[in-house]
Motif scaffolding. Structure first.
Motif, short mmCIF file in Angstrom:
data_model
loop_
_atom_site.label_atom_id
_atom_site.label_comp_id
_atom_site.label_asym_id
_atom_site.label_seq_id
_atom_site.Cartn_x
_atom_site.Cartn_y
_atom_site.Cartn_z
N SER A 1 0.69 -1.18 -0.15
CA SER A 1 -0.06 -0.17 0.05
C SER A 1 0.78 1.21 0.06
N ASN B 1 0.02 3.11 3.52
CA ASN B 1 0.11 2.25 4.89
C ASN B 1 0.90 1.11 4.84
N ILE C 1 0.10 -2.59 5.25
CA ILE C 1 -0.89 -3.41 4.43
C ILE C 1 -0.37 -3.61 3.18
N ILE D 1 -6.36 -8.97 1.03
CA ILE D 1 -5.55 -7.94 1.70
C ILE D 1 -5.25 -8.48 2.97
N ASP E 1 -2.87 -7.63 6.83
CA ASP E 1 -2.23 -6.58 7.65
C ASP E 1 -1.24 -7.36 8.31
#
Length: 351
Positions: A200, A203, A206, A218, A220
């Motif tokens: 990302s 961020n 991510i 996706i 994290d």
């Protein structure tokens, strides 16, 4: 035995019911197209054409499989099956450095974005090799080799100078500590080869991955889990790229389509395909504004799609295409240049 079987059957029925409810809610919210919404806000600004080829980078003697821009938007690294990584100055077309590889079967390469001192690569050797380009001029050995995958390395990207993420044909992604060579987290929710990943832009915790199981996920890094699974592609996903604002991403697939997914609406918001284009997509990238989505295709062409138009649009084909499959492409950080790499051994710079 009958009681557990009944409970399992009841649980399966409840899951099916919940999935149906979710799909009903999604279908109710899909009440318009991207083209209709954009037109309702007024006339769209005309896209500047043509995008012209400005440079050709010649020097590889084998198929170019991957390329990646450095953070300075002028330097890039390319990986070829001639067994070399070449670092280029895209403005002058000069070769800044050539790095010989132990394995010529390389499939991916990456530039560290903040300082630009590190490059990474990997392929059929199942190893992610890290090179410090400040030291490689005198010593061609990798400064670190990250070994844990059981399958080929399909993609690698730096999170920062000390961490890298890799995806593999073993169906997993791994988050690494570069200095120690340690596995920090392993992500294993895909049910097929993971072909691509992208960080990302907003961020660093991510990232998105695309797989031959036709899903994009996706992840994290903070919790080490998949937080969203996006479906819609009908065949292998070969490439993923984040939209510049970090809220959406695009995919390129063997089903001859590029698709745009929005993480906020948890779904597909646009599809880019044409009846005359029947080949697969190897790579995707977005312009700085996000208005254009570029795709590299097996038919030797690179096409630009208007992300605000309907899927029925005719794409803009970059003039003077390659003489073989377009295997990789990417837009630099400034957004003023696009690079395409091909099996014809050349890379081209467009602006």
């Amino acid at each position: 035995m009958s009681d557990p079987k009944k409970r399992i059957a009841a649980a399966e029925a409840e899951v099916a019911s919940l999935k149906e409810q979710i799909e009903n809610v999604r279908s109710q919210k899909k009440n318009s197209s991207m083209g209709a919404v954009s037109r309702s806000a007024g006339a769209l600004r005309e896209i500047r054409k043509p995008i012209k080829m400005r440079r050709t980078l010649k020097g590889h003697f084998g198929k170019v499989y991957a390329m990646h821009w450095a953070g300075d938007s002028q330097t890039l690294v390319s990986a070829s099956q001639d067994g070399k990584l070449i670092i280029w100055d895209a403005y002058t077309t000069n070769k800044v450095q050539a790095v010989p590889l132990r394995s010529s079967w390389v499939m991916t390469c990456a530039f560290e974005q903040s300082k630009g001192n590190l490059i990474a690569c990997g392929g059929l050797d199942n190893v992610c090799s890290i090179y410090n380009i400040q030291q490689t001029a005198n010593n061609a050995r990798a400064t670190k080799e990250l070994v844990a995958h059981d399958g080929y390395l399909s993609c690698c990207r730096f999170v920062d100078e000390g961490h890298v993420i890799t995806s593999s044909g073993d169906g997993s992604c791994i988050y690494w500590d570069v200095s120690g060579g340690d596995v920090l987290k392993t992500f294993t929710d895909h049910t097929g080869d993971v072909m691509s990943l992208a960080m990302s832009p907003e961020n660093s915790n991510i990232f998105v991955s695309g797989s031959v199981d036709t899903t994009a996920k996706i992840w994290d890094l903070r919790i080490g889990k998949c937080v969203q699974t996006h479906t819609g592609n009908e065949e292998d996903i070969n490439s993923v790229a984040f939209f510049p604002d970090g809220f959406a991403f695009g995919t390129g697939s063997d089903d001859s389509s590029c698709r745009l997914f929005d993480m906020r609406s948890y779904g597909e918001v646009n599809t880019f395909k044409n009846d005359k284009i029947t080949c697969g997509i190897t790579s995707v990238s977005f312009s700085k504004s996000g208005r254009l989505m570029f795709g590299g295709y097996d038919d030797f062409n690179a096409y630009a799609w208007d992300t605000l138009a309907d899927s029925s649009q005719t794409p803009y084909a970059l003039p003077g295409p390659h003489e073989n499959r377009v295997s990789c492409l990417g837009v630099n950080a400034k957004g003023d240049a696009l690079c395409t790499g091909s099996w014809d051994t050349n890379l081209k710079i467009w602006a």
